[in-house]
Design an enzyme around this catalytic site. Structure first.
Site: not given
Length: 329
Positions: A9, A11, A204
Site C-alpha cells: 500500500g 508505505i 511512537k
C-alpha cells in the site's frame, strides 16, 4: 538483495520504490486496481523531496516470486495472523521479516532477558497464531516515522518523514539489519539500526495509544484534540499511564509527555489512521495499540484506569462499527 513487499500500500509501495531505485530486486505483492496500475505504470512517488517513478515487479501471487532475502510487511497488524499463505512461499532458511507496524509487536518478549522472557501476549498473538505465521526468530522490528497516502492507484503521496528505524528483538546489531539499512539509505531513506528498538516503539506508541482511539471516538483531528482542554488532559493521563507500563516491563524511553504532545500539536488537523479506517469501514487496529498495553499492565500489576476506560469504549466502537445496525456485539 531480493525483497518482497507484502501489502504494498502507501508505505509498502514507497519502501519498495526506494529499494528498487537503490538497485535491489523488488517484488510488490498487492491486488485490485492498485496492482494493475503498478504493473502498467510503475509506482509514482510524489514528494516534496522530488517526484520519481520506479518499476519493480508486481503480482498478487507470492509463489510467482519465490524465496527472498527480506519480506517487508506493509500489512496492518490485525492481518498478521492470516498472512501465512502470502509469506510462506517467500521464505528460505534465512529470510528476515521486516515488520513495519504500530504498537506492541508479537515478538516483544522474544530474545529479551528478564522475568518475561518468551512471554506471549494474547492481545497481539492470539493463541500463537501470529507466531505460527511469522516465527519471531525471523522478525526484524521496524518503527515508521514517514507519512504517506495513496493518492490514486499506483500513486503514492509522500507527506513527510523518511525514517524507518529497525532493530533485532535480542538487541544485537546484526548483519541482516546492517545490510537492509544500507539498501534503504541507498534508496534515499533514513534507516538507523537501533540496539534497542523498544525505546522507539514506546515513543511512537505514546501518540498512537492516545490520539488514535480518541480521534475515532470523537471523530476529531489531532489538532482539535490538542485544542480541547479536557481532551488534552485525557491524552496526558493516557500517556503517563503508558510510561508507567513501559517502566514496569523494563523500558524507559527518553521522551516526556509534554514534548510528545507538542510534537502531535505541530502536526495540526491531521486524521489519525484509526479515524481514517473508521470512515472507510475498515477494521480498527486497536489491539496492538491499546489492548496490548492493558494486558502488559495486568502482567506487571500496574494500575491504568484511564487506559482501561478508553479501551472499553474503543473496543465497543470497533465491535459496533463492523456489525450490522441493531445486531448484538
Amino acid at each position: 538483495m531480493k525483497v518482497a513487499v507484502v501489502g504494498a500500500g502507501a508505505i509498502g509501495a514507497y519502501v519498495g520504490a526506494a529499494l528498487h531505485r537503490a538497485g535491489a530486486e523488488v517484488h510488490l505483492i498487492a491486488r485490485g486496481p492498485h496492482l494493475e496500475a503498478m504493473r502498467r505504470d510503475g509506482v509514482r512517488v510524489l514528494s516534496p523531496r522530488g517526484d520519481f517513478t520506479a518499476r519493480p515487479a508486481a503480482t498478487d501471487d507470492p509463489s510467482d516470486v519465490g524465496p527472498v532475502d527480506y519480506v517487508f510487511l506493509g500489512l496492518k497488524a490485525n492481518s498478521y495472523a492470516m498472512s501465512g499463505p502470502l509469506v510462506h512461499p517467500l521464505m528460505h532458511q534465512d529470510t528476515a521479516v521486516v515488520a513495519a507496524q504500530n504498537g506492541i509487536p508479537w515478538w516483544y518478549f522474544h530474545g529479551l532477558d528478564g522475568p518475561y522472557t518468551g512471554r506471549r501476549l494474547d492481545s497481539v498473538d492470539p493463541g500463537g497464531s501470529v507466531s505460527a505465521a511469522l516465527p519471531p526468530e525471523r522478525a526484524v522490528g521496524c518503527v515508521v516515522y514517514a507519512a504517506t497516502e495513496l493518492e490514486a492507484p499506483g500513486v503514492v503521496r509522500h507527506l513527510e518523514g523518511t525514517r524507518f528505524s529497525i532493530g533485532e528483538p535480542d538487541r544485537s546489531v546484526s548483519a541482516r539489519c546492517l545490510d537492509f539499512s544500507e539498501a534503504m539509505v541507498a534508496g534515499g531513506l533514513k534507516c538507523p539500526v537501533e540496539p534497542d528498538l523498544r525505546n522507539d516503539i514506546w515513543i511512537k506508541l505514546l501518540g498512537n495509544i492516545s490520539f488514535n482511539p480518541i480521534s475515532a471516538l470523537a471523530r476529531a483531528t489531532m489538532g482539535q484534540i490538542c485544542r480541547h482542554r479536557d481532551a488534552r488532559a485525557l491524552v496526558e493521563s493516557m500517556m503517563r499511564e503508558t510510561l508507567d507500563v513501559a517502566a514496569a516491563v523494563g523500558c524507559r524511553p527518553g521522551m516526556s509527555v509534554e514534548r510528545r504532545i507538542a510534537g502531535a500539536e505541530r502536526v495540526g488537523d491531521h486524521k489519525t489512521s484509526t479515524l481514517q479506517d473508521l470512515e472507510k469501514g475498515k477494521p480498527l487496529e486497536l489491539d496492538v495499540l491499546l489492548a496490548a498495553v492493558v494486558e502488559l499492565a495486568e502482567l506487571a500489576g500496574t494500575p491504568v484506569p484511564t487506559l482501561r476506560a478508553v479501551h472499553a469504549l474503543a473496543d465497543l466502537l470497533a465491535t459496533t462499527s463492523s456489525a450490522p445496525a441493531g445486531s448484538a456485539p
